[in-house]
Design a protein around this motif. Sequence first.
Motif, PDB file in Angstrom:
ATOM      1  N   LEU A 165      33.867  50.113  34.349  1.00 45.66           N
ATOM      2  CA  LEU A 165      34.793  49.300  33.574  1.00 45.66           C
ATOM      3  C   LEU A 165      35.525  50.139  32.536  1.00 45.66           C
ATOM      4  O   LEU A 165      35.004  51.151  32.038  1.00 45.66           O
ATOM      5  CB  LEU A 165      34.045  48.152  32.896  1.00 45.66           C
ATOM      6  CG  LEU A 165      33.309  47.194  33.847  1.00 45.66           C
ATOM      7  CD1 LEU A 165      32.655  46.080  33.057  1.00 45.66           C
ATOM      8  CD2 LEU A 165      34.260  46.625  34.881  1.00 45.66           C
ATOM      9  N   TYR A 209      35.615  44.117  38.302  1.00 39.81           N
ATOM     10  CA  TYR A 209      34.799  43.352  37.370  1.00 39.81           C
ATOM     11  C   TYR A 209      33.320  43.618  37.664  1.00 39.81           C
ATOM     12  O   TYR A 209      32.921  43.751  38.812  1.00 39.81           O
ATOM     13  CB  TYR A 209      35.049  41.845  37.506  1.00 39.81           C
ATOM     14  CG  TYR A 209      36.491  41.427  37.392  1.00 39.81           C
ATOM     15  CD1 TYR A 209      37.055  41.139  36.146  1.00 39.81           C
ATOM     16  CD2 TYR A 209      37.298  41.320  38.514  1.00 39.81           C
ATOM     17  CE1 TYR A 209      38.377  40.746  36.033  1.00 39.81           C
ATOM     18  CE2 TYR A 209      38.627  40.923  38.421  1.00 39.81           C
ATOM     19  CZ  TYR A 209      39.163  40.639  37.176  1.00 39.81           C
ATOM     20  OH  TYR A 209      40.469  40.259  37.071  1.00 39.81           O
ATOM     21  N   LEU A 270      33.878  35.376  35.890  1.00 45.43           N
ATOM     22  CA  LEU A 270      34.511  36.490  35.206  1.00 45.43           C
ATOM     23  C   LEU A 270      34.651  36.227  33.721  1.00 45.43           C
ATOM     24  O   LEU A 270      34.657  37.157  32.912  1.00 45.43           O
ATOM     25  CB  LEU A 270      35.881  36.775  35.825  1.00 45.43           C
ATOM     26  CG  LEU A 270      35.847  37.156  37.309  1.00 45.43           C
ATOM     27  CD1 LEU A 270      37.265  37.425  37.815  1.00 45.43           C
ATOM     28  CD2 LEU A 270      34.974  38.373  37.547  1.00 45.43           C
ATOM     29  N   ARG A 273      30.524  36.081  32.365  1.00 43.61           N
ATOM     30  CA  ARG A 273      29.883  37.386  32.514  1.00 43.61           C
ATOM     31  C   ARG A 273      28.362  37.295  32.327  1.00 43.61           C
ATOM     32  O   ARG A 273      27.606  37.724  33.172  1.00 43.61           O
ATOM     33  CB  ARG A 273      30.465  38.424  31.554  1.00 43.61           C
ATOM     34  CG  ARG A 273      31.928  38.724  31.776  1.00 43.61           C
ATOM     35  CD  ARG A 273      32.138  39.454  33.106  1.00 43.61           C
ATOM     36  NE  ARG A 273      33.553  39.651  33.371  1.00 43.61           N
ATOM     37  CZ  ARG A 273      34.240  40.703  32.926  1.00 43.61           C
ATOM     38  NH1 ARG A 273      33.631  41.637  32.226  1.00 43.61           N
ATOM     39  NH2 ARG A 273      35.520  40.806  33.191  1.00 43.61           N
TER      40      ARG A 273
END
Length: 420
Positions: A165, A209, A270, A273
């Motif tokens: 990420l 993600y 998303l 999380r």
Amino acid sequence: MRSIQQITLLTILSGIFIIPGTICHGTHKQGQKSVVFDIDQITFDGNLPAGASYIPGRNIIVGIKVHKDIVYVTIPRHGQTGIPATLATVKKDDNGKVLFSPFPDWPFQEMGKCTALQDVRSIEVDPKTDLLYIADNGNGGSCGPKLVVYDLAKKEVNASYELKLEGDKKSKINNLGDIAVDNQAVVYIANSNKFGSLWIVETKNGKVYFVENHGFRGQHFKPFVFENDTYWSNSSIKTITLTPDSKFLFYSTDDRNLWQVPMDMKKQLLNIRVGEIKDNRITGQKNFHGFCILMGTKFLFFSNVDNKSISYWDRNSDLENQKQGEAAVVKENEVMVNIQPRLEYFPGKMALDEEGYLWVVTMDLSMYFNETDNVDTRMKIVKIFVDNQPYNYEVLTTSCSARMFMSAIIVFICCLLASI
């Protein structure tokens, strides 16, 4: 003598049902098994690259996919030397010898070269686009994990996505497992080294993600009894699959629970999380322990280690009987595939081909768990007729029996016209 009109009609009628993707399998027996590759040890076609090391007992097949009569297999490195290729194709030569070839070539297998493959355990093929999706764990050091998309038609890398990420100094803890690709080219990758985690890659816009969610967790540690030994495994997501319409993702953990996640929750995943998911639910429990679940066009298949078997859930049957919709259906049936002859070794990862066969990697698991360097690896790749295609395979809705009936009528009409 037949007229031009009659000949034209015969030609049209006889060709009506010669349509790609509408093959009927009346000559194949359900559960019929054949051994495609009997492997004592992995033998590569030709010479190894200069400086490459090879320790036969460390070369173990894990993942498998079959596309257009080509068999692709993964050979994980797990950070070890002695494994020259981590992704390969397998075939027999003219003398029946089983040979492996690095895919796509040797340079793409170079350890320490971060644009090459380092440690591949799982792959997926989209038969509609000829794209091969490769989950590479990296080497645990200079080369991080990545998703590589390879175009099988053009024979080139289509794209590569670093599984890290933005802002992270290093990648999340990874042990990349199964891959599933939905009908929008969104890729889901199981990550079994961290409880309740998935990688999600939206290949159309390049977004990556990392989803870690308590709702994905099973029991933290679960004993797995194999023959006379007990092994402890974290109950994270190891095997995943999608329904043909991409509406639901299924996954399983070592506690045998079968979980269902509605894909309209992706945005919710998303955004959250970390936390709990209300609609993430257990649909039932598998009858046996195993390392793979795989959705076909009709059934959800399970490979079973406990009794060296393959079984399946007829989800459509339970949907029809329970009449409460896909979001609430419960697994009430599990049918054993009547494999003839029976499996000799323990089943692992599976793949479905376009002809309705289930391909299974089978092996002596005692060698795998004990991590020995024995030369004899004792593996067999078998295929079993189950009359199912891959979940992402497009098939016509007309049933095989209906097509056969209509074809019989056409043949009858043709015979009548031919006698005029």
